[in-house]
Design a protein around this motif. Sequence first.
Motif, PDB file in Angstrom:
ATOM      1  N   SER A  48       0.822  -1.211   0.000  1.00  0.00           N
ATOM      2  CA  SER A  48       0.000   0.000   0.000  1.00  0.00           C
ATOM      3  C   SER A  48       0.857   1.262   0.000  1.00  0.00           C
ATOM      4  O   SER A  48       0.513   2.261  -0.635  1.00  0.00           O
ATOM      5  N   ASN A  49       1.994   1.210   0.693  1.00  0.00           N
ATOM      6  CA  ASN A  49       2.877   2.374   0.753  1.00  0.00           C
ATOM      7  C   ASN A  49       3.691   2.561  -0.521  1.00  0.00           C
ATOM      8  O   ASN A  49       4.223   3.646  -0.762  1.00  0.00           O
ATOM      9  N   GLN A  50       3.810   1.508  -1.324  1.00  0.00           N
ATOM     10  CA  GLN A  50       4.666   1.570  -2.506  1.00  0.00           C
ATOM     11  C   GLN A  50       3.899   1.415  -3.815  1.00  0.00           C
ATOM     12  O   GLN A  50       4.505   1.201  -4.857  1.00  0.00           O
ATOM     13  N   MET A  51       2.592   1.550  -3.787  1.00  0.00           N
ATOM     14  CA  MET A  51       1.808   1.268  -4.984  1.00  0.00           C
ATOM     15  C   MET A  51       2.228   2.095  -6.200  1.00  0.00           C
ATOM     16  O   MET A  51       2.396   1.548  -7.297  1.00  0.00           O
ATOM     17  N   PRO A  52       2.444   3.416  -6.070  1.00  0.00           N
ATOM     18  CA  PRO A  52       2.907   4.169  -7.248  1.00  0.00           C
ATOM     19  C   PRO A  52       4.255   3.667  -7.764  1.00  0.00           C
ATOM     20  O   PRO A  52       4.480   3.594  -8.980  1.00  0.00           O
ATOM     21  N   LEU A  53       5.150   3.302  -6.830  1.00  0.00           N
ATOM     22  CA  LEU A  53       6.454   2.769  -7.222  1.00  0.00           C
ATOM     23  C   LEU A  53       6.301   1.425  -7.924  1.00  0.00           C
ATOM     24  O   LEU A  53       6.937   1.166  -8.958  1.00  0.00           O
ATOM     25  N   LEU A  54       5.439   0.565  -7.403  1.00  0.00           N
ATOM     26  CA  LEU A  54       5.223  -0.745  -8.015  1.00  0.00           C
ATOM     27  C   LEU A  54       4.662  -0.616  -9.426  1.00  0.00           C
ATOM     28  O   LEU A  54       5.014  -1.399 -10.319  1.00  0.00           O
ATOM     29  N   GLU A  55       3.807   0.357  -9.642  1.00  0.00           N
ATOM     30  CA  GLU A  55       3.265   0.573 -10.986  1.00  0.00           C
ATOM     31  C   GLU A  55       4.370   0.971 -11.962  1.00  0.00           C
ATOM     32  O   GLU A  55       4.373   0.553 -13.124  1.00  0.00           O
ATOM     33  N   LYS A  56       5.315   1.772 -11.491  1.00  0.00           N
ATOM     34  CA  LYS A  56       6.456   2.157 -12.328  1.00  0.00           C
ATOM     35  C   LYS A  56       7.314   0.935 -12.659  1.00  0.00           C
ATOM     36  O   LYS A  56       7.750   0.750 -13.801  1.00  0.00           O
ATOM     37  N   ILE A  57       7.564   0.101 -11.651  1.00  0.00           N
ATOM     38  CA  ILE A  57       8.373  -1.100 -11.856  1.00  0.00           C
ATOM     39  C   ILE A  57       7.660  -2.066 -12.798  1.00  0.00           C
ATOM     40  O   ILE A  57       8.278  -2.682 -13.673  1.00  0.00           O
ATOM     41  N   LYS A  58       6.361  -2.185 -12.639  1.00  0.00           N
ATOM     42  CA  LYS A  58       5.573  -3.093 -13.475  1.00  0.00           C
ATOM     43  C   LYS A  58       5.629  -2.699 -14.946  1.00  0.00           C
ATOM     44  O   LYS A  58       5.521  -3.546 -15.841  1.00  0.00           O
ATOM     45  N   ALA A  59       5.827  -1.416 -15.204  1.00  0.00           N
ATOM     46  CA  ALA A  59       5.844  -0.914 -16.583  1.00  0.00           C
ATOM     47  C   ALA A  59       7.170  -1.180 -17.299  1.00  0.00           C
ATOM     48  O   ALA A  59       7.263  -0.998 -18.514  1.00  0.00           O
ATOM     49  N   ILE A  60       8.205  -1.604 -16.560  1.00  0.00           N
ATOM     50  CA  ILE A  60       9.503  -1.884 -17.180  1.00  0.00           C
ATOM     51  C   ILE A  60       9.386  -3.138 -18.044  1.00  0.00           C
ATOM     52  O   ILE A  60       8.947  -4.186 -17.580  1.00  0.00           O
ATOM     53  N   LYS A  61       9.797  -3.040 -19.297  1.00  0.00           N
ATOM     54  CA  LYS A  61       9.646  -4.153 -20.239  1.00  0.00           C
ATOM     55  C   LYS A  61      10.976  -4.709 -20.733  1.00  0.00           C
ATOM     56  O   LYS A  61      10.999  -5.529 -21.647  1.00  0.00           O
TER      57      LYS A  61
END
Length: 294
Positions: A48-61
């Motif tokens: 919950s504290n890192q959700m914006p960061l996780l979305e950025k990481i998830k976008a790495i291809k």
Amino acid sequence: MFDRLPFYASIQAITPIQKGYSVDKKFYIKDKDGKEFLLRLVSTDKVSNQMPLLEKIKAIKNPYISHLVDYGSLTDTTDFLLFEWKQGVILRNVIHSLPIKQQYALGIECGQYLTEIHGISVDVQCHFLDYYQQKVDNKLKNANSIDIKVNHFDTFVDHLQSNIFLMKQRPIKIEHGDFHVGNMIYDGQHIHVIDWDRSEYGDPYDEFKPFAFNVEKSAAFQTGIIDGYFHGRIPDDFFPILSVYAAESCIGNLYWAYHFGKKEDMTMMYQLAETIYDYFKGFTQTTPTWYGKY
């Protein structure tokens, strides 16, 4: 508990992984189509504290950077992170056996991966010097709360405090957080970066702080990381700032080992501090002795 995973019906096998220092529970997963994944179970506040960061990481291809496939809630106290599985061997175990030129070339490759990670746009504002000063103060308080010190402790503190002004106006980027040979997989041709467990926002130069773990296995590899990251044009402030981060790590590592590690971790931190002291010749220079031309 696993039956609450949204992809549970597709799972063929789940095997626990008993490696690493993380308190998170990790599992190898293979689905019915033969695809392989790493499942990490973490506390809900971490996601919950890192959700914006996780979305950025998830976008790495990038195919050589472990892809975050999915994440979500599992129970009231546990969330999950699902990463693609990387086949190969831990780089730490093989890098020293490769030809020097190849070690350097693989370092160049990894430095370019790091450039890509740090190139992700972020919208984070931070007065970095104030933040870093507080971080240092906390580490000094912790270090002084135990009755053991690494050798040259006062030298580390003096170098850190005398040069902390260098942290003024540092940029904020996404950090992998643990970028070293223990978190890299070699497939026989390329390196794959794994383990986003310590990912955070921070100064991109801080990413190079675990350099000693790389240099222990291959100075050529670590040199390649730096040259690849900067495309051979190293800024004047890089090594001075790296030396500050190196001193900071020596102050904080022993406290961590004292409270959370094992006896062998304590020994390792003593040795690491001595090694870093030597790399910078007692901090009489800021370019480490291992950096060279390959």
